[in-house]
Design a protein around this motif. Sequence first.
Motif, PDB file in Angstrom:
ATOM      1  N   SER A  41      16.524 -22.048 -59.782  1.00 21.59           N
ATOM      2  CA  SER A  41      16.880 -22.961 -58.704  1.00 21.59           C
ATOM      3  C   SER A  41      17.184 -22.171 -57.442  1.00 21.59           C
ATOM      4  O   SER A  41      17.050 -20.952 -57.410  1.00 21.59           O
ATOM      5  N   ASP A  42      17.647 -22.879 -56.438  1.00 24.57           N
ATOM      6  CA  ASP A  42      17.991 -22.285 -55.146  1.00 24.57           C
ATOM      7  C   ASP A  42      19.317 -21.530 -55.262  1.00 24.57           C
ATOM      8  O   ASP A  42      20.331 -22.120 -55.656  1.00 24.57           O
ATOM      9  N   PRO A  43      19.334 -20.223 -54.945  1.00 21.86           N
ATOM     10  CA  PRO A  43      20.577 -19.445 -55.029  1.00 21.86           C
ATOM     11  C   PRO A  43      21.682 -19.954 -54.109  1.00 21.86           C
ATOM     12  O   PRO A  43      22.837 -19.577 -54.258  1.00 21.86           O
ATOM     13  N   GLU A  44      21.336 -20.806 -53.164  1.00 22.74           N
ATOM     14  CA  GLU A  44      22.334 -21.359 -52.249  1.00 22.74           C
ATOM     15  C   GLU A  44      22.661 -22.811 -52.565  1.00 22.74           C
ATOM     16  O   GLU A  44      23.491 -23.412 -51.906  1.00 22.74           O
ATOM     17  N   GLY A  45      22.030 -23.377 -53.572  1.00 24.83           N
ATOM     18  CA  GLY A  45      22.227 -24.786 -53.882  1.00 24.83           C
ATOM     19  C   GLY A  45      23.338 -25.048 -54.879  1.00 24.83           C
ATOM     20  O   GLY A  45      23.949 -24.121 -55.425  1.00 24.83           O
ATOM     21  N   PRO A  46      23.602 -26.332 -55.145  1.00 27.47           N
ATOM     22  CA  PRO A  46      24.680 -26.698 -56.067  1.00 27.47           C
ATOM     23  C   PRO A  46      24.424 -26.227 -57.502  1.00 27.47           C
ATOM     24  O   PRO A  46      25.369 -25.974 -58.248  1.00 27.47           O
ATOM     25  N   GLU A  47      23.172 -26.083 -57.870  1.00 26.25           N
ATOM     26  CA  GLU A  47      22.854 -25.593 -59.210  1.00 26.25           C
ATOM     27  C   GLU A  47      23.355 -24.164 -59.401  1.00 26.25           C
ATOM     28  O   GLU A  47      23.731 -23.767 -60.498  1.00 26.25           O
ATOM     29  N   ALA A  48      23.352 -23.402 -58.316  1.00 22.01           N
ATOM     30  CA  ALA A  48      23.831 -22.017 -58.379  1.00 22.01           C
ATOM     31  C   ALA A  48      25.316 -21.996 -58.726  1.00 22.01           C
ATOM     32  O   ALA A  48      25.757 -21.201 -59.565  1.00 22.01           O
ATOM     33  N   ARG A  49      26.087 -22.860 -58.087  1.00 25.31           N
ATOM     34  CA  ARG A  49      27.529 -22.915 -58.386  1.00 25.31           C
ATOM     35  C   ARG A  49      27.745 -23.332 -59.835  1.00 25.31           C
ATOM     36  O   ARG A  49      28.575 -22.753 -60.536  1.00 25.31           O
ATOM     37  N   ASP A  50      26.984 -24.298 -60.318  1.00 26.04           N
ATOM     38  CA  ASP A  50      27.108 -24.744 -61.708  1.00 26.04           C
ATOM     39  C   ASP A  50      26.771 -23.606 -62.677  1.00 26.04           C
ATOM     40  O   ASP A  50      27.488 -23.378 -63.654  1.00 26.04           O
ATOM     41  N   PHE A  51      25.674 -22.909 -62.408  1.00 23.60           N
ATOM     42  CA  PHE A  51      25.270 -21.791 -63.263  1.00 23.60           C
ATOM     43  C   PHE A  51      26.352 -20.716 -63.274  1.00 23.60           C
ATOM     44  O   PHE A  51      26.734 -20.213 -64.333  1.00 23.60           O
ATOM     45  N   HIS A  52      26.862 -20.393 -62.103  1.00 24.21           N
ATOM     46  CA  HIS A  52      27.894 -19.368 -61.996  1.00 24.21           C
ATOM     47  C   HIS A  52      29.154 -19.782 -62.761  1.00 24.21           C
ATOM     48  O   HIS A  52      29.737 -18.979 -63.506  1.00 24.21           O
ATOM     49  N   GLU A  53      29.570 -21.020 -62.620  1.00 29.63           N
ATOM     50  CA  GLU A  53      30.761 -21.493 -63.326  1.00 29.63           C
ATOM     51  C   GLU A  53      30.567 -21.436 -64.840  1.00 29.63           C
ATOM     52  O   GLU A  53      31.484 -21.067 -65.571  1.00 29.63           O
ATOM     53  N   ARG A  54      29.369 -21.785 -65.311  1.00 26.93           N
ATOM     54  CA  ARG A  54      29.098 -21.700 -66.753  1.00 26.93           C
ATOM     55  C   ARG A  54      29.149 -20.257 -67.237  1.00 26.93           C
ATOM     56  O   ARG A  54      29.696 -19.970 -68.304  1.00 26.93           O
ATOM     57  N   GLU A  55      28.582 -19.346 -66.448  1.00 26.83           N
ATOM     58  CA  GLU A  55      28.610 -17.932 -66.850  1.00 26.83           C
ATOM     59  C   GLU A  55      30.036 -17.394 -66.857  1.00 26.83           C
ATOM     60  O   GLU A  55      30.412 -16.653 -67.759  1.00 26.83           O
ATOM     61  N   LEU A  56      30.829 -17.757 -65.866  1.00 26.69           N
ATOM     62  CA  LEU A  56      32.233 -17.328 -65.861  1.00 26.69           C
ATOM     63  C   LEU A  56      32.960 -17.857 -67.087  1.00 26.69           C
ATOM     64  O   LEU A  56      33.727 -17.121 -67.722  1.00 26.69           O
ATOM     65  N   ALA A  57      32.731 -19.107 -67.428  1.00 25.23           N
ATOM     66  CA  ALA A  57      33.372 -19.686 -68.609  1.00 25.23           C
ATOM     67  C   ALA A  57      32.946 -18.935 -69.865  1.00 25.23           C
ATOM     68  O   ALA A  57      33.772 -18.679 -70.752  1.00 25.23           O
ATOM     69  N   ARG A  58      31.689 -18.554 -69.952  1.00 25.07           N
ATOM     70  CA  ARG A  58      31.207 -17.788 -71.107  1.00 25.07           C
ATOM     71  C   ARG A  58      31.881 -16.416 -71.164  1.00 25.07           C
ATOM     72  O   ARG A  58      32.279 -15.962 -72.227  1.00 25.07           O
ATOM     73  N   VAL A  59      31.989 -15.750 -70.002  1.00 20.18           N
ATOM     74  CA  VAL A  59      32.637 -14.429 -69.954  1.00 20.18           C
ATOM     75  C   VAL A  59      34.084 -14.546 -70.418  1.00 20.18           C
ATOM     76  O   VAL A  59      34.524 -13.820 -71.309  1.00 20.18           O
ATOM     77  N   PHE A  60      34.830 -15.468 -69.806  1.00 22.18           N
ATOM     78  CA  PHE A  60      36.242 -15.602 -70.148  1.00 22.18           C
ATOM     79  C   PHE A  60      36.413 -16.043 -71.596  1.00 22.18           C
ATOM     80  O   PHE A  60      37.326 -15.581 -72.279  1.00 22.18           O
ATOM     81  N   GLY A  61      35.551 -16.918 -72.075  1.00 25.93           N
ATOM     82  CA  GLY A  61      35.625 -17.358 -73.462  1.00 25.93           C
ATOM     83  C   GLY A  61      35.392 -16.222 -74.434  1.00 25.93           C
ATOM     84  O   GLY A  61      36.131 -16.057 -75.404  1.00 25.93           O
ATOM     85  N   LYS A  62      34.384 -15.422 -74.174  1.00 26.36           N
ATOM     86  CA  LYS A  62      34.074 -14.315 -75.082  1.00 26.36           C
ATOM     87  C   LYS A  62      35.189 -13.281 -75.108  1.00 26.36           C
ATOM     88  O   LYS A  62      35.629 -12.854 -76.169  1.00 26.36           O
ATOM     89  N   TYR A  63      35.652 -12.877 -73.951  1.00 26.64           N
ATOM     90  CA  TYR A  63      36.629 -11.799 -73.914  1.00 26.64           C
ATOM     91  C   TYR A  63      38.038 -12.277 -74.197  1.00 26.64           C
ATOM     92  O   TYR A  63      38.867 -11.510 -74.644  1.00 26.64           O
ATOM     93  N   ARG A  64      38.310 -13.538 -74.016  1.00 26.74           N
ATOM     94  CA  ARG A  64      39.605 -14.082 -74.407  1.00 26.74           C
ATOM     95  C   ARG A  64      39.697 -14.075 -75.932  1.00 26.74           C
ATOM     96  O   ARG A  64      40.693 -13.679 -76.501  1.00 26.74           O
ATOM     97  N   ARG A  65      38.619 -14.490 -76.602  1.00 24.22           N
ATOM     98  CA  ARG A  65      38.589 -14.469 -78.067  1.00 24.22           C
ATOM     99  C   ARG A  65      38.698 -13.044 -78.592  1.00 24.22           C
ATOM    100  O   ARG A  65      39.364 -12.791 -79.579  1.00 24.22           O
ATOM    101  N   SER A  66      38.071 -12.090 -77.903  1.00 28.76           N
ATOM    102  CA  SER A  66      38.118 -10.701 -78.338  1.00 28.76           C
ATOM    103  C   SER A  66      39.530 -10.147 -78.315  1.00 28.76           C
ATOM    104  O   SER A  66      39.907  -9.321 -79.125  1.00 28.76           O
ATOM    105  N   ASN A  67      40.318 -10.593 -77.370  1.00 25.53           N
ATOM    106  CA  ASN A  67      41.690 -10.084 -77.230  1.00 25.53           C
ATOM    107  C   ASN A  67      42.689 -10.834 -78.086  1.00 25.53           C
ATOM    108  O   ASN A  67      43.828 -10.423 -78.207  1.00 25.53           O
TER     109      ASN A  67
END
Length: 69
Positions: A41-67
């Motif tokens: 999608s467009d790196p400046e569009g709303p889909e970009a924010r959604d993708f980024h938020e999902r990736e952040l949630a995945r990062v925090f979820g994975k490393y929160r479980r690890s700790n």
Amino acid sequence: MAEDAEAGDPLLAALCVGRLRHNMPAPGFFMVAEALGLFMSDPEGPEARDFHERELARVFGKYRRSNDG
């Protein structure tokens, strides 16, 4: 990012955001994600924010479980 994607891990690069970009990664993050077949999608569009938020949630979820144990 390629190593993360290949391993099925969240994209750690999602943590690198810019204050002037309203806490969003640089367009290069989205271009690489597109090249990896993860974002189409467009790196400046709303889909970009959604993708980024999902990736952040995945990062925090994975490393929160690890700790937790």
